[in-house]
Design an enzyme around this catalytic site. Structure first.
Site, mmCIF file in Angstrom:
data_model
loop_
_atom_site.group_PDB
_atom_site.id
_atom_site.type_symbol
_atom_site.label_atom_id
_atom_site.label_comp_id
_atom_site.label_asym_id
_atom_site.label_seq_id
_atom_site.Cartn_x
_atom_site.Cartn_y
_atom_site.Cartn_z
ATOM 1 N N GLY A 209 0.925 -1.224 -0.012
ATOM 2 C CA GLY A 209 -0.068 -0.060 -0.091
ATOM 3 C C GLY A 209 0.890 1.397 -0.051
ATOM 4 O O GLY A 209 0.612 2.159 -0.703
ATOM 5 N N HIS A 210 1.868 1.165 0.680
ATOM 6 C CA HIS A 210 2.999 2.224 0.770
ATOM 7 C C HIS A 210 4.294 1.729 0.167
ATOM 8 O O HIS A 210 5.054 0.906 0.840
ATOM 9 C CB HIS A 210 3.111 2.797 2.182
ATOM 10 C CG HIS A 210 3.888 4.125 2.174
ATOM 11 N ND1 HIS A 210 4.923 4.178 1.455
ATOM 12 C CD2 HIS A 210 3.641 5.262 2.675
ATOM 13 C CE1 HIS A 210 5.642 5.549 1.507
ATOM 14 N NE2 HIS A 210 4.620 6.087 2.595
ATOM 15 N N GLU A 320 -1.766 14.584 0.812
ATOM 16 C CA GLU A 320 -0.186 14.616 0.755
ATOM 17 C C GLU A 320 0.333 14.266 -0.729
ATOM 18 O O GLU A 320 1.207 13.658 -1.177
ATOM 19 C CB GLU A 320 0.657 13.498 1.904
ATOM 20 C CG GLU A 320 -0.094 13.845 3.185
ATOM 21 C CD GLU A 320 0.890 13.056 4.187
ATOM 22 O OE1 GLU A 320 1.190 11.804 3.972
ATOM 23 O OE2 GLU A 320 1.287 13.454 5.141
ATOM 24 N N CYS A 404 8.065 10.769 10.060
ATOM 25 C CA CYS A 404 8.675 9.994 8.866
ATOM 26 C C CYS A 404 9.602 11.199 8.339
ATOM 27 O O CYS A 404 10.820 10.753 7.967
ATOM 28 C CB CYS A 404 7.843 9.967 7.720
ATOM 29 S SG CYS A 404 6.875 11.187 7.256
#
Ligand SMILES: [Zn+2]
Length: 632
Positions: A209-210, A320, A404
């Site tokens: 997914g990421h 984002e 992050c």
């Protein structure tokens, strides 16, 4: 048997034969000595990395591993709540990666021992079959709601199980290469073997997914030579999309189309750049050109329609994400620091594929203006978004719930010297300018020492001394930046508003050389001998930059650029503390002046604006992120 053994010794492993056509000169071979980057890299090592580890401890991110280990071993513990976010594990992996890079340069027994302790905690949290995800292991019956009730069931959307592993692979390879210890690498291998047993042709289908797992697996493949990991990276890319998620979420994580069919940058900007970087890696390692066609098309889209003048990407905070074509608002510009890091990873990889300076132009623009803005000069506060205009509501923060960006800074800053040079055969590319000395091992086995003397980015004079191990023919490609060729970016997105007749000049051993450019490089082929010098002069007048008229937010506005640096006016430097109403007529003369007392030494730009014709002086300085555009 003896003959077979001899043959094996002579053979080049298949996996070592194919990679990027151009290879970066590793950061361990480039020693930066300047007053711009060297202090920042040292602050990263001495302040930011210990600070980020401290925050990882303080915020329970380390404790998550300790609790997961207790759960695994049946030991009692009180707090069974899952981590705040299922990707909190990566904040530790990223800083281990950054810390490992610094250990490659500067031995530090205390840091080395601290990493050993952290890695032991990670090892203890790994399930017997290799699964590693504290979010589930702490309490498998009540994991974080994004994790789903079973392993992998929400991976293509929210769980981040594979994302965590991607960062683990990056960290593990860095730690192994820095220390020679296999501790973290073996943990990573156990997780990759679990993935390989579970997913692939004839097994389950999945994609992250990421993204970042693809890049991580490519690194793990290079470090181990295990082809299953490369095949898995390719499988993750080829399996991606269109899936069953609602349309908006597919676009959000770039699973709206098969990756080879994508031609526009959409969705979450960090995920996007990590995916494009992974596609470049897998293309280089397998020779699959279909990935290259896709990322080339996407690059044209970004450079032509979705790139801020600061090199930032990801226009909108909602998701984002990249905005629509030419949607580049200034006040609400999102421009996540991690997206700037991802943009540089991607552009550097495109350079390694194509040997074209237009990618380094974007990389440099991002590096100086949209990436290092993410961290303060003292190394202890960070920007998550990097807008271009502010009413003062934006301020750096020591940490974030979603943390992050600080981790991304630690790993990127530590490896900056690795972007300066590249090589192939008997050719060297000089991509970035910063005072340094480097020892470069060429593909053909020869060694060349290069030393750069320069005050870049404040001064465009660069002297490079060349010391090859023997006098022999060799090509040195010297990058002439786009900003020195009247081309801010290789597209029609930005243009210099004013003409500059000042042109770049080049000399070899004091004699002028005609500038014949090939893909943005002056190509110097000759028999190089010890003591030879290259002198590059890049004029740095203060320039006004305008955006394509289709960028609505930039109409009637200019940006100010000098050399690679985009300037901003900030209230602290200007009379009456007001800058958002600056009116700068085309005739206003702008001058540059070095201020050693300001921000550890910075070239500022001065001029008079129209609000108060009597005696107003406007000062623009490169702050750690001054990016406000000056309307005129
Ligand atoms: Zn971030």
């Amino acid at each position: 048997m003896k003959a077979v053994a001899a043959l094996a010794l002579l053979a080049i492993p298949l996996w070592a034969q194919r990679d990027y056509p151009v290879k970066p000169v590793p950061f361990t071979s480039v020693h930066v000595t300047d007053s711009f980057w060297a202090p920042r890299i040292e602050t990263n090592r001495k302040v930011t990395i210990p600070f980020a580890f401290e925050k990882d401890e303080e915020t329970g991110r380390v404790d998550n591993f300790i609790r997961a280990a207790k759960a695994l071993h049946g030991e009692p513990f009180e707090n069974h709540k899952p981590p705040g976010y299922p990707f909190d594990d990566t904040d530790i992996y990223k800083v281990i990666e950054g810390a490992s890079y610094t250990l490659s340069i500067q031995p530090d027994t205390k840091l080395d021992a601290y990493l050993d302790g952290l890695i032991a905690k990670i090892a203890a949290a790994q399930e017997p079959d290799g699964y590693l995800y504290t979010t589930r292991t702490i309490d498998p019956l009540n994991p974080h709601k994004w994790a789903g009730t079973k392993r992998w069931m929400l991976e293509t959307d929210l769980s981040h199980e594979l994302y965590n592993l991607g960062h683990l692979y990056e960290a593990a390879v860095a730690h192994y290469q820095a220390t020679g210890k296999r501790t973290l690498l073996d943990i990573a291998i156990r997780t990759a073997d679990l993935l390989d047993r579970t997913f692939g042709p004839g097994k389950q289908v999945i994609w992250p997914g990421h993204q970042i797992t693809e890049m991580g697996l490519a690194k793990l493949y290079r470090a181990t030579g295990e082809e299953r990991y490369l095949a898995l990276a390719k499988f993750l890319l080829d399996s991606r999309g269109p899936g069953t998620l609602p349309a908006a979420r597919r676009t959000y994580n770039q699973s709206h189309k098969k990756v080879v069919d994508q031609d526009e940058a959409v969705g979450h900007a960090v995920r996007a750049t990590y995916m494009y970087s992974g596609m470049a890696d897998v293309a280089a390692l397998t020779g699959d050109a279909s990935y290259i066609g896709a990322i080339d098309r996407i690059w044209e889209n970004v450079a032509g329609k979705k790139l801020y003048i600061t090199g930032g990407i990801g226009a909108t905070g909602a998701g984002e994400a990249f905005g629509a074509n030419y949607e580049l608002p200034n006040m609400t510009a999102y421009n996540e620091t991690c997206a700037a890091v991802g943009n540089d990873y991607w552009n550097h990889r495109l350079f390694l594929l194509h040997a074209d300076a237009k990618y380094i132009d974007v990389m440099e623009r991002t590096l100086y203006n949209g990436l290092i803005s993410g961290v303060s000069l003292d190394g202890k506060t960070f920007f998550y978004p990097n807008p271009l205009e502010s009413n003062g509501q934006h301020e750096r923060s020591p940490w974030f719930g979603v943390a992050c960006c600080p981790g991304s800074i630690t790993r990127f800053m530590a490896s900056v010297p690795g972007y300066v040079y590249a090589q192939r055969g008997d050719a060297i590319w000089v991509n970035l300018y910063m005072a340094n000395h480097a020892e470069i091992k060429l593909d053909n086995g020869r060694y060349v020492k290069l030393a750069q003397e320069t005050r870049y980015p404040w001064d465009g004079a660069v002297k490079i001394s060349v010391t090859p191990d023997q006098t022999a023919p060799m090509t040195i490609h010297v990058r002439i930046p786009g900003w020195a060729r009247n081309e801010p970016v290789a597209s029609d997105l930005y243009a210099f508003a004013d003409k500059s007749d000042a042109v770049a000049t080049l000399k070899v051993n004091g004699k002028p050389v005609a500038l014949e450019l090939d893909k943005g490089y002056a190509t110097l082929t000759r028999s190089w001998k010890a003591g030879d010098t290259i002198e590059l002069a890049l004029p740095m007048p203060v320039r006004r930059v305008v955006a394509n008229n289709l960028v609505e937010a930039d109409r009637s506005r200019i940006a100010i650029q000098r050399g690679p640096v985009v300037y901003a006016a900030e209230w602290v430097d200007n009379p009456n503390g007001k800058v958002r109403n600056l009116v700068l007529p085309p005739s206003a003369r702008l001058t540059a002046e070095f201020r050693p007392d300001l921000l550890n030494g910075v070239e500022v730009v001065k001029g008079r604006d129209l609000r108060d014709a009597d005696a107003r002086t406007t000062t623009c300085g490169l702050d750690e992120q001054r990016q406000t555009k000056v309307p005129h």
